[in-house]
Motif scaffolding. Structure first.
Motif, mmCIF file in Angstrom:
data_model
loop_
_atom_site.group_PDB
_atom_site.id
_atom_site.type_symbol
_atom_site.label_atom_id
_atom_site.label_comp_id
_atom_site.label_asym_id
_atom_site.label_seq_id
_atom_site.Cartn_x
_atom_site.Cartn_y
_atom_site.Cartn_z
ATOM 1 N N GLY A 110 -2.524 -34.151 -21.063
ATOM 2 C CA GLY A 110 -2.732 -32.769 -21.464
ATOM 3 C C GLY A 110 -4.180 -32.312 -21.459
ATOM 4 N N ALA A 111 -5.132 -33.189 -21.132
ATOM 5 C CA ALA A 111 -6.550 -32.811 -21.159
ATOM 6 C C ALA A 111 -6.843 -31.677 -20.184
ATOM 7 C CB ALA A 111 -7.421 -34.024 -20.839
ATOM 8 N N GLN A 112 -6.266 -31.753 -18.987
ATOM 9 C CA GLN A 112 -6.527 -30.713 -17.988
ATOM 10 C C GLN A 112 -5.957 -29.361 -18.406
ATOM 11 O OE1 GLN A 112 -5.934 -33.842 -17.479
ATOM 12 N NE2 GLN A 112 -6.469 -34.587 -15.450
ATOM 13 N N GLN A 114 -5.847 -28.287 -21.419
ATOM 14 C CA GLN A 114 -6.826 -27.756 -22.359
ATOM 15 C C GLN A 114 -8.049 -27.212 -21.634
ATOM 16 O OE1 GLN A 114 -6.701 -27.746 -26.164
ATOM 17 N NE2 GLN A 114 -7.994 -26.149 -25.294
ATOM 18 N N ILE A 115 -8.536 -27.963 -20.652
ATOM 19 C CA ILE A 115 -9.715 -27.516 -19.899
ATOM 20 C C ILE A 115 -9.432 -26.207 -19.173
ATOM 21 C CG2 ILE A 115 -11.183 -28.102 -17.918
ATOM 22 C CD1 ILE A 115 -10.890 -31.067 -18.856
ATOM 23 N N ALA A 116 -8.223 -26.076 -18.631
ATOM 24 C CA ALA A 116 -7.859 -24.848 -17.915
ATOM 25 C C ALA A 116 -7.890 -23.632 -18.826
ATOM 26 C CB ALA A 116 -6.479 -25.002 -17.284
ATOM 27 N N SER A 117 -7.677 -23.839 -20.122
ATOM 28 C CA SER A 117 -7.724 -22.716 -21.070
ATOM 29 C C SER A 117 -9.159 -22.315 -21.416
ATOM 30 C CB SER A 117 -6.968 -23.076 -22.357
ATOM 31 O OG SER A 117 -7.685 -24.025 -23.134
ATOM 32 N N TRP A 118 -10.122 -23.179 -21.085
ATOM 33 C CA TRP A 118 -11.518 -22.897 -21.397
ATOM 34 C C TRP A 118 -12.274 -22.268 -20.233
ATOM 35 C CZ3 TRP A 118 -12.186 -28.618 -23.238
ATOM 36 C CH2 TRP A 118 -11.625 -28.777 -24.524
ATOM 37 N N VAL A 119 -11.987 -22.694 -19.021
ATOM 38 C CA VAL A 119 -12.826 -22.314 -17.879
ATOM 39 C C VAL A 119 -12.159 -21.224 -17.054
ATOM 40 C CG1 VAL A 119 -13.849 -24.616 -17.769
ATOM 41 C CG2 VAL A 119 -11.868 -24.083 -16.334
ATOM 42 N N GLY A 127 -4.589 -36.584 -12.379
ATOM 43 C CA GLY A 127 -3.977 -37.625 -13.202
ATOM 44 C C GLY A 127 -4.412 -37.495 -14.644
ATOM 45 N N ASP A 128 -3.442 -37.268 -15.547
ATOM 46 C CA ASP A 128 -3.776 -37.167 -16.969
ATOM 47 C C ASP A 128 -2.895 -38.126 -17.770
ATOM 48 O OD1 ASP A 128 -1.527 -35.482 -16.453
ATOM 49 O OD2 ASP A 128 -1.868 -34.380 -18.321
#
Length: 311
Positions: A110-112, A114-119, A127-128
């Protein structure tokens, strides 16, 4: 297509077909003397890998170079994260430098997302954790389709360490969208929790009997035993694992003559797959690697090329 590629669920069947069709054109670039297209000239992509990788990272780097993008390669250990900076601050600082896209592998599921919601830039999941690996599933489907044609009605058997595999999770989604039937096989200790409910929801079947599944398969895909993710004894000995779930010379005799052998790599030779299987005439493992560059070129093209650009 959506702005990002975080999961196979971000794609419709039509999206997947479009990516695979474009990859056919991109694959031709590998056979040119000069392996360059101007498609992503002026675009900047960061490859941010928090886990080790050879095939995925290397193929994304080549894909970016062959599409004329500028790329920056980073690892978690060499970034400001090792000094205590938060992941959010790190990616926001990179975005402030003018980055258009992020290709990210991270150990946390799920890290990506989260990152997609920031940038504001494009995020591609490389791969996550144990969640997904969408471009691997796309290149697997691409390889199968090149060899078998339309995957509607084809039967794919996926065997190995399903509990820890993000490749398996993306593949069952991708292959189902393309009309294939999927059977997953693993020992009970390496079968994901809730597999019965999951299989009913996503339309695949599951089994503990590898020998029974093999003769029905158009494709046998072996998955690596991920020892680095195991904190306990998931099987008694390597010999017992091989006896029950390895693609051994004896099991090759159970396969149809026209069936394919796949493995996303890296391989544990002599554990989940024998050298006879990995190097035999039915193996398309190196074709998966070759096709991986073309598929990742296609994904980058569809997510990052401006309007009016052509492949």
């Amino acid at each position: 297509m959506n702005k990002h590629l975080l999961s196979i669920n971000d794609l419709t069947r039509e999206d997947i077909t479009q990516i695979l069709d474009t990859a056919v054109q991109m694959h031709e670039v590998q056979h040119r003397d000069i392996k360059k297209l101007p498609t992503l000239r002026g675009r900047t992509v960061v490859n941010f890998f928090f886990e080790d990788s050879t095939r995925t990272r290397g193929s994304f780097e080549l894909a970016e170079k062959w599409l004329s993008a500028d790329s920056l390669n980073m690892a978690g250990k060499g970034s400001s994260l090792s000094k205590g900076e938060s992941l959010r601050d790190t990616v926001m600082n990179l975005q402030a430098m003018g980055v258009d896209g992020f290709v990210i592998r991270h150990m946390a599921s799920g890290a990506q997302q989260q990152i997609a919601s920031w940038v504001s830039g494009v995020v591609i999941n490389a791969g996550d954790g144990t969640h997904e690996h969408p471009t691997q599933a796309l290149l697997d489907a691409y390889t199968m389709r090149r060899e078998l044609g339309d995957l509607d009605g084809r039967h794919v058997v996926i065997c190995g360490d399903l509990r820890h595999s993000r490749v398996f999770r993306s593949n069952v989604l991708c292959l189902a969208k393309l009309g294939a039937t999927v059977t997953v096989v693993a020992p009970p200790t390496l079968m994901p929790d809730g597999i019965r409910t999951w299989a009913e929801r996503d339309g695949f079947t599951w089994s503990y009997d590898f020998d029974a599944a093999i003769p029905q398969a158009d494709v046998v895909m072996m998955l690596r035993v991920q020892k680095e993710r195991m904190s306990g004894g998931f099987f008694p000995t390597p010999r017992e694992y091989i006896a029950g779930f390895g693609l051994t010379p004896r099991r090759l005799e159970l396969m149809r003559d026209d069936a394919l052998i796949c493995h996303p790599g890296p391989m544990n030779r002599g554990l989940e797959i024998s050298s006879d299987a990995a190097d035999g005439a039915r193996s398309v493992i190196l074709d998966q690697v070759s096709g991986g560059v073309a598929v990742r070129m296609s994904v980058l093209y569809h997510l990052l090329a401006g309007e009016g650009e052509t492949a």
